[in-house]
Design a protein around this motif. Structure first.
Motif, PDB file in Angstrom:
ATOM      1  N   LEU A 117      55.932 -29.923 -25.174  1.00 57.57           N
ATOM      2  CA  LEU A 117      55.503 -28.976 -24.331  1.00 57.57           C
ATOM      3  C   LEU A 117      56.626 -27.779 -24.111  1.00 57.57           C
ATOM      4  O   LEU A 117      56.118 -26.568 -24.144  1.00 57.57           O
ATOM      5  N   LEU A 118      57.893 -28.048 -24.086  1.00 57.32           N
ATOM      6  CA  LEU A 118      58.968 -27.108 -23.633  1.00 57.32           C
ATOM      7  C   LEU A 118      59.105 -26.128 -24.895  1.00 57.32           C
ATOM      8  O   LEU A 118      59.128 -24.885 -24.770  1.00 57.32           O
ATOM      9  N   ARG A 119      58.978 -26.394 -25.900  1.00 57.76           N
ATOM     10  CA  ARG A 119      59.062 -25.766 -27.238  1.00 57.76           C
ATOM     11  C   ARG A 119      57.801 -25.050 -27.528  1.00 57.76           C
ATOM     12  O   ARG A 119      57.925 -23.839 -27.711  1.00 57.76           O
ATOM     13  N   ASP A 120      56.657 -25.335 -26.959  1.00 57.68           N
ATOM     14  CA  ASP A 120      55.357 -24.870 -27.352  1.00 57.68           C
ATOM     15  C   ASP A 120      55.429 -23.660 -26.432  1.00 57.68           C
ATOM     16  O   ASP A 120      55.133 -22.556 -26.754  1.00 57.68           O
ATOM     17  N   ILE A 121      55.834 -23.903 -25.080  1.00 61.23           N
ATOM     18  CA  ILE A 121      55.908 -22.850 -23.953  1.00 61.23           C
ATOM     19  C   ILE A 121      56.821 -21.860 -24.431  1.00 61.23           C
ATOM     20  O   ILE A 121      56.614 -20.479 -24.207  1.00 61.23           O
ATOM     21  N   ARG A 122      57.985 -22.100 -24.820  1.00 65.80           N
ATOM     22  CA  ARG A 122      59.096 -21.253 -24.990  1.00 65.80           C
ATOM     23  C   ARG A 122      58.709 -20.346 -26.288  1.00 65.80           C
ATOM     24  O   ARG A 122      59.043 -19.089 -26.421  1.00 65.80           O
ATOM     25  N   ALA A 123      57.857 -20.884 -27.199  1.00 69.85           N
ATOM     26  CA  ALA A 123      57.636 -20.152 -28.331  1.00 69.85           C
ATOM     27  C   ALA A 123      56.922 -18.720 -28.161  1.00 69.85           C
ATOM     28  O   ALA A 123      57.037 -17.703 -28.896  1.00 69.85           O
ATOM     29  N   GLY A 124      56.154 -18.554 -27.098  1.00 66.60           N
ATOM     30  CA  GLY A 124      55.345 -17.421 -26.989  1.00 66.60           C
ATOM     31  C   GLY A 124      55.516 -16.826 -25.689  1.00 66.60           C
ATOM     32  O   GLY A 124      55.311 -15.683 -25.257  1.00 66.60           O
ATOM     33  N   PHE A 125      56.152 -17.662 -24.448  1.00 66.49           N
ATOM     34  CA  PHE A 125      56.034 -17.111 -23.246  1.00 66.49           C
ATOM     35  C   PHE A 125      57.131 -16.114 -22.879  1.00 66.49           C
ATOM     36  O   PHE A 125      58.304 -16.437 -23.440  1.00 66.49           O
ATOM     37  N   ASP A 126      56.877 -14.900 -22.022  1.00 68.33           N
ATOM     38  CA  ASP A 126      58.188 -14.124 -21.978  1.00 68.33           C
ATOM     39  C   ASP A 126      58.635 -14.305 -20.667  1.00 68.33           C
ATOM     40  O   ASP A 126      59.922 -13.655 -20.449  1.00 68.33           O
ATOM     41  N   GLY A 127      58.153 -15.088 -19.735  1.00 73.34           N
ATOM     42  CA  GLY A 127      58.774 -15.206 -18.253  1.00 73.34           C
ATOM     43  C   GLY A 127      59.986 -16.262 -18.435  1.00 73.34           C
ATOM     44  O   GLY A 127      60.104 -17.061 -19.433  1.00 73.34           O
ATOM     45  N   PRO A 128      60.641 -16.568 -16.991  1.00 75.08           N
ATOM     46  CA  PRO A 128      61.639 -17.765 -16.970  1.00 75.08           C
ATOM     47  C   PRO A 128      60.594 -19.010 -17.215  1.00 75.08           C
ATOM     48  O   PRO A 128      59.645 -19.059 -16.734  1.00 75.08           O
TER      49      PRO A 128
END
Length: 923
Positions: free
Chosen positions: A230-241
């Motif tokens: 989940l952490l990797r998938d979120i970081r792949a496109g999310f621009d915020g903290p």
């Protein structure tokens, strides 16, 4: 006072979770004596101006007497409600019962109402929500009207009252605005309530899909764990903290380049969304910390809740209660996650192995496995999504919430749903009908059969018994397109997303394969479309040949849609000189189709392609919004869905202007209501309530006929014929010709058993028929023989109305005998039915031609039939105590009709949860 408190203890059922205008949650509950400290703390946070508006004078502090007065209630004549977030009051409302002179009373039907909302929370729709709930409470306690006095400067509060939609009166005296309003819900007040519900639910989903910061809680050191994925998938496109939380790591540790915290409370910045992937036993503590930190929403991936049994369901309810009390919404538990493809708010808080690109489809599903399949199918077909939600057990956020959001979302053009159960079918119907008037809603429903409800789904008890025929009626009336497979879900969705809606069902078929054209033609006929003879361009057709033929078809005013059929041009397919890409592609034909599609959009005519062995052509066409299908039946079924949907859109728009529930002569509602109330008070009704399975009571035939008669529905009378002489006497009373029939339960409506003798014109014929039936059926008394005047010949039909606890009352129509009983040829509508509804109802059954002069027979009186359906609809709508009405048979003659049999069942008034104040589900 003590006696009243003992008699009316704490009203637990007044507690409710509510959504506010900004999408946040709160809890409304009665104020108790234990709330003194909360009340004082709350009051200290209110500005002097708000206090002045409440008390019409400076009132900096509450005295001990005030605190006692505002926390001690009898829950009858004096009631106080508080709106609570994180166990703190942020608003209160109270009423005091008064008499006509405005003095305290224990018997009056008026009450004075007053609000106080903390300044920091004004503008969130809190007073409006409290007004709905305090009004419902007051009605329960016999209060029929509220009065309020408001200073003219307090414009916000004046607006709360005037915008509520209740019937009201307003006056001004002594510098104060005096308001009076009746509490009986009106069409306007219900519309206001539902508009507010729509805004709040849409906003709550928007907050979940557009967080400014995210914490993933349960990020393990194991790179293969769910939390790390989940952490990797979120970081792949999310621009915020993005923050990672793991209780066991050392401070300063990084996982996948993200600093890790031991608790969400250790995160310095705000957190809008928390994705929880910890063991079930750790969830309550995590949720408590999220609430304390001010998190706005939760995605709970963790399983182990209602799907595991009763104990798990209790844990699930507590999870939702805990989150809502802290102002948070919950996706899940057992959720697959959320996706938003908006470039400004890109989010992939899911476990999706593949992610489709940006596109017009809003996708909702309950099952994680189906969610994977839907995303994979969209990705493989090159179709994009606007947003996606797979909500697992659907304990809080549901499909209804997503529908509210997608109605407002400009990026969503078509809604695709997969679900296995309804949480609130009435609400789904209402929202889906409004949404479908603007955007197509395509549904694939699993668990069609009763008893196959997946474990863990939060549904109303009645919804577990929802018949599939009822679901069909619900979808049809709401304009929802129902499909049977995931492939059909995207086939239909793609056509609706890229092409205009057809104006009718006339179809031109054009292409370079006679055989493929004929298959398309035959399939069109089987789906209710009206195809023209296919135009065969031969296998050697060029792109220019296609261009001319398509333009000719589109320009024809007798054509509403065009299906192009294509195979690889001759000389390319399999030839020794052909290259592989040539076998799979036809660029000239593709360009001709794209140009024709633009012309079709100008004319409002959809164009689609059925092809064989041209997979590369699909990508060329998709870029221009032209759907291409590798089988003709798939193209035709998608077009048939679009034709039916377009027809519903047109009829729905027309019905808004022309459909009505007409006034009917000969209706005596008060007499009918008195009969029902008397029957419900009978000894038989009281005894029935003690029986297993419910409290429905079948009215005796004379009472049923009398009740129906109060609504202008005449049932042909019957007279008992236990012996020959009684039969002869009955015939003399009714007049010849007569019918002799058995009415015993096991013989009712079974002419196939020889239990009916018709067209008896004399005493001799009647006596002979009586002797025959007496011998055949084991005795006249056992068969319960009756004599009835013979009805004019016509078509035998069946009319029924029955309460489905999940969706309301359903009106049904079919032709008696094999069409309805063996083939299930019955049409349905939700009550109340309009004149257009009943006209469509009788024409919808497959056997309808028998009513309109089939094979040269004389047409029957469909006008009388429509009026009878309207009368039945009016009866069951006026008297919700009527559980079912069955008229069988109703013989419809060329002039008039005759109801030969009737059965009416009644039950105590059911509870309508859809008419009360807004409240979130607690299933």
């Amino acid at each position: 006072m003590a006696r009243e408190e003992a008699e009316h203890g704490y009203p637990q059922h007044w507690e409710a979770d509510v959504l506010l205008r900004d999408g946040g949650t709160a809890r409304i509950r009665p104020i108790t004596a234990d709330d003194a400290d909360r009340l004082v703390e709350f009051y200290e946070q209110v500005s002097d101006q708000s206090k002045y508006f409440r008390f019409f004078a400076p009132y900096p502090h509450l005295s001990d007497k005030d605190v006692r007065r505002f926390t001690h209630h009898d829950y009858v004549n004096r009631v106080g409600l508080a709106l609570v977030v994180r166990d703190r009051f942020i608003a209160t409302v109270r009423y005091d019962r008064i008499d006509k002179a405005g003095m305290p009373s224990t018997t009056g039907t008026d009450a004075e109402v007053a609000f106080l909302v903390q300044d920091a929370h004004q503008g969130r729709g809190i007073a409006s929500a409290l007004l709905e709930h305090i009004a419902a409470v007051a009605q329960e306690r016999g209060i029929r009207r509220f009065t309020a006095e408001v200073l003219p400067e307090n414009r916000k509060m004046v607006k709360v009252f005037t915008d509520a939609g209740y019937t009201q009166r307003r006056s001004f005296a002594d510098g104060v605005v005096h308001l009076e309003f009746d509490l009986e819900p009106t069409a306007a007040s219900l519309a206001v309530m539902r508009a507010r519900e729509h805004r709040a639910e849409a906003r709550s989903v928007q907050r979940l899909l557009t967080p400014r910061s995210i914490a993933v809680i349960g990020v393990s050191r194991n790179p293969q764990s769910v939390g790390r994925a989940l952490l990797r998938d979120i970081r792949a496109g999310f621009d915020g903290p993005v923050y990672a939380v793991n209780r066991t790591v050392e401070p300063g540790t990084e996982l996948d380049g993200v600093p890790t915290h031991r608790s969400v409370l250790d995160i310095r910045g705000p957190v809008d969304l928390a994705v929880i992937a910890v063991p079930e036993s750790a969830v309550p503590a995590v949720v408590a910390e999220c609430g304390a930190h001010g998190v706005r929403g939760l995605v709970v991936v963790t399983a182990g809740y209602a799907e595991t049994g009763p104990d798990g369901r209790d844990r699930q309810r507590e999870l939702v209660r805990q989150a809502r009390a802290a102002g948070m919404r919950v996706v899940g538990p057992n959720a697959f996650g959320l996706i938003n493809t908006d470039p400004e708010h890109r989010l992939n808080a899911s476990l999706a192995p593949v992610l489709p690109g940006r596109g017009p489809f809003g996708v909702f599903c309950q099952s994680g496995a189906i969610g994977v399949a839907l995303l994979e199918a969209a990705h493989r077909r090159g179709l994009g999504i606007s947003s996606f939600a797979s909500v697992g057990n659907r304990a809080d956020v549901s499909g209804n919430d997503l529908l509210q959001y997608w109605e407002e979302d400009a990026a969503t053009g078509v809604v695709l749903l997969y679900f296995e159960s309804f949480g609130n079918p009435r609400k789904f119907t209402r929202i889906a009908r409004r949404l479908a008037a603007a955007k197509p809603v395509v549904v694939l429903k699993g668990a069609r059969h009763t008893g196959s409800l997946p474990p863990g789904h939060a549904v109303q008890p009645a919804a577990t018994r929802l018949r599939d025929a009822t679901v069909d009626a619900l979808f049809q009336q709401a304009g929802v397109i129902r499909v049977d497979t995931i492939t059909e879900l995207f086939d239909t969705g793609e056509l609706l997303a890229g092409q205009p809606l057809p104006a009718g069902n006339k179809v031109a078929v054009v292409g370079n394969s006679d055989s493929l054209g004929l298959l398309t033609y035959d399939t069109c006929l089987g789906t209710g479309l009206r195809p023209r003879t296919p135009v065969d361009l031969t296998t050697g057709a060029s792109g220019e040949n296609f261009r001319i033929a398509l333009d000719t078809a589109l320009s024809d005013p007798q054509v509403d849609a065009v299906i192009a059929v294509a195979i690889p041009p001759i000389g390319v397919l399999g030839g020794p000189e052909s290259a592989p890409e040539q076998v799979e592609d036809a660029p000239e034909i593709a360009q001709a189709l794209l140009d024709a599609a633009e012309r079709g959009r100008e004319l409002g005519k959809p164009l689609l392609l059925a092809h064989l062995a041209l997979p590369a052509l699909v990508a060329r066409l998709r870029a221009g919004g032209v759907p291409a299908y590798p089988a003709p039946e798939r193209a035709v079924h998608a077009l048939a869905d679009a034709v039916r949907y377009a027809k519903w859109r047109r009829r729905s728009a027309e019905a808004e202007q022309t459909a009505r529930v007409p006034e009917l002569d000969g209706v005596d509602e008060s007499a009918a209501r008195a009969l029902v109330e008397q029957a419900l008070g009978s000894r038989e009704a009281v005894a029935a309530r003690l029986q297993s399975g419910g409290a429905r009571v079948t009215l005796p035939d004379p009472d049923a006929a009398a009740l129906l008669g109060h609504y202008g529905i005449q049932v042909s009378p019957t007279l008992a014929a236990p012996d020959e002489n009684s039969a002869v006497k009955a015939a003399a009373t009714l007049g010849y010709p007569v019918a002799l029939k058995a009415t015993a339960e096991h013989l009712r409506h079974r002419p196939d058993l020889g239990s009916v003798r018709l067209d008896l014109t004399s005493e001799a014929e009647l006596r002979r028929a009586h002797r025959e039936l007496d011998a055949l059926l084991g005795g006249a008394a056992q068969a319960e023989l009756v004599v009835q005047r013979l009805a004019p010949r016509g078509v035998d039909t069946v009319i029924g109305a029955a309460v489905d606890p999940a969706v309301g009352t359903i009106l049904s129509f079919g032709l008696a005998g094999a069409p309805a009983e063996l083939l299930g040829d019955v049409a349905h509508r939700l009550v109340p039915a309009t004149d257009r509804d009943v006209a469509e109802l009788i024409r919808e059954v497959r056997a309808a031609p028998l009513l309109f002069g089939w094979r040269g027979a004389e047409a029957v009186d469909t006008g009388a039939l429509e009026e009878l359906l309207l009368r039945v609809s009016r009866l069951v709508d006026d008297l919700p105590e009527i559980a079912s009405v069955d008229l069988e048979p109703v013989v419809v003659a060329p002039h008039g009709l005759t109801a030969l049999g009737a059965r009416v069942r009644i039950a105590p008034l059911p509870v309508r949860t859809d008419l009360g104040p807004r409240a979130m589900s607690t299933l």
